[in-house]
Motif scaffolding. Structure first.
Motif, PDB file in Angstrom:
ATOM      1  N   ALA A 133       0.906  -1.249  -0.008  1.00 57.24           N
ATOM      2  CA  ALA A 133       0.146   0.192   0.140  1.00 57.24           C
ATOM      3  C   ALA A 133       1.047   1.401   0.099  1.00 57.24           C
ATOM      4  O   ALA A 133       0.792   2.045  -0.557  1.00 57.24           O
TER       5      ALA A 133
ATOM      6  N   GLY B 275      -1.341   3.857  -2.060  1.00 57.33           N
ATOM      7  CA  GLY B 275      -2.619   3.470  -1.893  1.00 57.33           C
ATOM      8  C   GLY B 275      -3.228   2.890  -2.800  1.00 57.33           C
ATOM      9  O   GLY B 275      -4.438   2.621  -2.730  1.00 57.33           O
TER      10      GLY B 275
ATOM     11  N   ASP C 197      -4.915  -1.199  -1.422  1.00 55.05           N
ATOM     12  CA  ASP C 197      -5.411  -0.825  -0.006  1.00 55.05           C
ATOM     13  C   ASP C 197      -6.335  -1.936   0.450  1.00 55.05           C
ATOM     14  O   ASP C 197      -7.312  -2.446   0.191  1.00 55.05           O
TER      15      ASP C 197
ATOM     16  N   THR D  59      -8.125  -2.308   2.971  1.00 55.57           N
ATOM     17  CA  THR D  59      -9.124  -1.819   3.864  1.00 55.57           C
ATOM     18  C   THR D  59     -10.387  -1.561   2.990  1.00 55.57           C
ATOM     19  O   THR D  59     -11.218  -0.866   3.347  1.00 55.57           O
TER      20      THR D  59
ATOM     21  N   TRP E 202      -5.767   2.605   4.854  1.00 56.08           N
ATOM     22  CA  TRP E 202      -5.046   1.560   5.012  1.00 56.08           C
ATOM     23  C   TRP E 202      -3.893   2.178   6.132  1.00 56.08           C
ATOM     24  O   TRP E 202      -3.405   1.077   6.990  1.00 56.08           O
TER      25      TRP E 202
ATOM     26  N   PRO F 293      -9.047   2.624  -5.008  1.00 52.81           N
ATOM     27  CA  PRO F 293      -9.273   3.388  -3.804  1.00 52.81           C
ATOM     28  C   PRO F 293      -9.602   4.792  -3.825  1.00 52.81           C
ATOM     29  O   PRO F 293     -10.128   5.495  -2.900  1.00 52.81           O
TER      30      PRO F 293
END
Length: 323
Positions: free
Chosen positions: A107, A112, A115, A117, A138, A251
């Motif tokens: 990440a 990013g 990611d 998350t 993240w 993201p």
């Protein structure tokens, strides 16, 4: 792993981790020994010569244990327990800590684009099981000696874009421990080459076209120790109002990656790295993906859909692997 026949996606099988990408195809001789089975909502296969039969059951046990740790489809998995926990530190299994640390590193390196998350967004767009409305972030996840820390209670962890590759690496370790020196391992279209083909050459695979009913686009050779993974739209996507929606989330826009990019194949020294970077480069998009591959010197093959078919972009050492 937890299967849902109508929703097998890259993030859903070890998140069905990865059943939703373009599947490279192994070029195998008919006289090779083969073993195989099912795991993570997809299939696995090994091919070689004089393969010990005990290796098959051992791999099944290994993959079942990994599924119990990483599957977001299982309420009792380690990942699901992390996602249900409030903000703060919590103890996690060493394997989850290891893969999470690697995911956070990718990440960071990808700024990013990868990611771990984004699980709730994947679900909101029709793919994946991780509920909630928490915004991805993240940087809100950290690994420390005391365990894993979440900055917010609504942060969730989805390792589907990296854990399948990690599982394949563990299977390769298991094969080596059993004394296997020459073997090709395939987990849902990700490959690791041990040694060489019985004919004395490198193992070879074909990269399938991301477009339906099209022949493979390229053949690759895999030197000893090389791994390859592909992310793409062929298996899991849908078209709505003329737009193709992929299961791979950008993201930055919080929406499925858009543009003309249809698949990214990455070669690396281990399957976990190849798996994660294939996801990251696809999520980065038509321009960002190739730029990121060039910046990080990633061996990658990009396939773009054009009005005339497919256009290729090759980066780094992938050029030396194309037959």
């Amino acid at each position: 792993m937890m299967t849902r026949a109508n929703m097998i996606t890259r993030r859903a099988a070890l998140g069905l981790i990865g059943a939703a990408f373009t599947l490279p195809r192994a070029g195998l001789a008919s006289d090779l020994d083969t073993l195989g089975g099912n795991a993570f909502g997809t299939g696995w296969r090994i091919a070689g010569r004089d393969t010990p039969t005990r290796l098959g059951p051992a791999i099944e046990v290994l993959f079942a244990r990994i599924d119990a740790q990483f599957s977001p489809w299982r309420r009792d998995s380690g990942i699901s327990r992390i996602n249900a926990a409030p903000a703060g530190a919590q103890a996690v299994e060493p394997e989850i800590a290891q893969v999470t640390a690697a995911a956070l590193d990718i990440a960071r390196q990808s700024e990013g684009a990868f990611d771990p998350t984004v699980g709730p967004l994947v679900a909101q767009w029709g793919f994946g099981p991780i509920g909630g409305t928490g915004a991805p972030g993240w940087r809100g996840i950290a690994i420390a000696p005391e365990g894993l820390t979440k900055a917010r209670g609504d942060l969730t962890l989805d390792l589907c874009g990296i854990a399948k590759g990690w599982a394949l690496d563990r299977a390769a370790d298991l094969a080596r421990a059993e004394g296997v020196t020459d073997m090709l391992l395939d987990l849902g279209g990700e490959f690791v080459a041990l040694g060489t083909h019985p004919e004395g050459r490198d193992w070879r695979i074909a990269v399938e076209s991301p477009l339906p009913a099209q022949p493979p686009t390229q053949a690759l050779r895999l030197p000893p120790g090389m791994a390859v993974a592909t992310s793409g739209v062929r298996a899991q996507s849908y078209v709505l109002n003329g737009r193709l929606y992929s299961h791979i989330i950008d993201p930055e826009t919080r929406a499925p990656a858009s543009g003309r990019l249809r698949s990214v194949t990455v070669a690396a020294g281990d399957a976990m790295t190849a798996d994660a970077w294939a996801t990251a480069l696809f999520a980065a998009g038509d321009e960002g993906g190739p730029d990121l591959a060039a910046t990080r010197d990633i061996a990658a093959l990009f396939l773009f859909e054009t009005d005339d078919g497919l256009r290729q972009h090759r980066n780094g050492a992938i050029r030396d692997l194309i037959l």
